[in-house]
Design an enzyme around this catalytic site. Structure first.
Site, PDB file in Angstrom:
ATOM      1  CD  GLU A 213      42.712  22.256  26.571  1.00  0.00           C
ATOM      2  OE1 GLU A 213      43.698  22.972  26.853  1.00  0.00           O
ATOM      3  OE2 GLU A 213      42.663  21.541  25.560  1.00  0.00           O
TER       4      GLU A 213
ATOM      5  CD  GLU B 246      48.894  22.754  25.166  1.00  0.00           C
ATOM      6  OE1 GLU B 246      48.034  22.067  25.760  1.00  0.00           O
ATOM      7  OE2 GLU B 246      48.871  22.956  23.929  1.00  0.00           O
TER       8      GLU B 246
ATOM      9  CG  HIS C 131      50.954  18.981  23.586  1.00  0.00           C
ATOM     10  ND1 HIS C 131      50.210  18.441  22.564  1.00  0.00           N
ATOM     11  CD2 HIS C 131      50.116  19.829  24.255  1.00  0.00           C
ATOM     12  CE1 HIS C 131      48.975  18.939  22.588  1.00  0.00           C
ATOM     13  NE2 HIS C 131      48.896  19.782  23.609  1.00  0.00           N
TER      14      HIS C 131
END
Length: 281
Positions: free
Chosen positions: A246, A115, A77
């Site tokens: 993750e 995040e 991101h």
């Protein structure tokens, strides 16, 4: 009576990476793998996740020294994605004949820790540790205030760098109150040779090191800390060994405590660094 031994030949293969962690509404239901993204051609079915006892990826072998090797780190991101929705919603090739969004905003803890901040912090720490070992590190973004880049461009950065390993760093956003632990995503079925055995070794090295450092395996998705997917564009486009980590579920209190604290992020960075050094030799 003469006794004869009966031998059984087991044949199997493990095809060895980016999830919808950035869009909380798209987080996969607890205990199930998300469906592949829509494509113009039917996506090949995912193989079963490797069994903990019979089909784990082969243990990584080391034939070269870390110094002089190249690692691409992809912090998931970006800090400007949330205020540039039109840019990140642009459709790009998904690597299997379809399209998907350029990027997403990312998940966050219940307390609001983003995040994109987590992934940037961990990636910078890993970069510093690897650089100190003589490893050349290329980042897919150079700050935490920009937009994108799109997932296909992130893969191109790794390809153009001739990376020995590509690691995309993320954290999940499952709404299940009991879902926790890390898992490693890889492209399945593989689209090229780098997505086969080399990626399997990379995934195994990182999975084994994170587990040895005390991070729990995911209890809600994948199998034995690994999860093959066909709908993750970043790894579908990669022609280098590439995985996505993750690191934990940002909505689980214990995972969120690690993710939100500087000490926890340092632990993640150390584990990822050690896993990469193990893979690189």
């Amino acid at each position: 009576m003469r006794r004869r031994d009966l031998s059984i030949l087991l044949a199997g293969s493990v095809a060895l990476v980016f999830t919808a962690c950035g869009d909380p509404s798209a987080a996969p239901p607890s205990g199930t793998a998300p469906p592949p993204a829509a494509t113009s051609d039917a996506a090949p079915p995912l193989p079963a996740d490797p069994s903990p006892t019979t089909s784990q990826p082969p243990a990584p072998t080391t034939t070269a020294k870390p110094a002089g090797r190249t690692v691409v780190l992809d912090p998931g991101h970006n800090g400007g994605n949330g205020t540039n929705s039109s840019a990140i919603k642009k459709q790009v090739p998904d690597g299997r004949g379809g399209t998907k969004a350029c990027n997403t905003t990312g998940a966050s803890t219940n307390a609001g820790y983003a995040e994109h901040s987590f992934t940037w912090d961990v990636a910078v720490r890993v970069r510093e540790e690897l650089t100190a070992k003589g490893v050349k590190v290329v980042m897919t973004r150079d700050s935490d205030s920009g937009v994108g880049p799109c997932v296909d461009e992130r893969a191109r950065i790794g390809n153009q760098a001739g990376a020995d390993a590509v690691v995309s760093i993320h954290a999940d956003g499952s709404n299940s109150p009991t879902a926790r632990g890390f898992h490693i995503i890889y492209s399945a079925p593989p689209l090229n040779s780098a997505q086969g055995a080399p990626t399997a070794k990379l995934a195994a090295a990182l999975r084994d090191t994170l587990r040895a450092k005390g991070f729990p395996l995911s209890n809600y998705i994948g199998s034995n800390g690994l999860h093959g997917r066909a709908d993750i564009a970043g790894v579908n486009h990669s022609t280098r060994p590439a995985v996505m980590i993750e690191c934990g579920n940002m909505r689980h209190p214990e995972d969120a405590a690690q993710i939100s604290s500087a000490a926890g992020r340092a632990r993640y960075a150390d584990a990822i660094t050690d896993g990469l050094l193990r893979y690189l030799g």
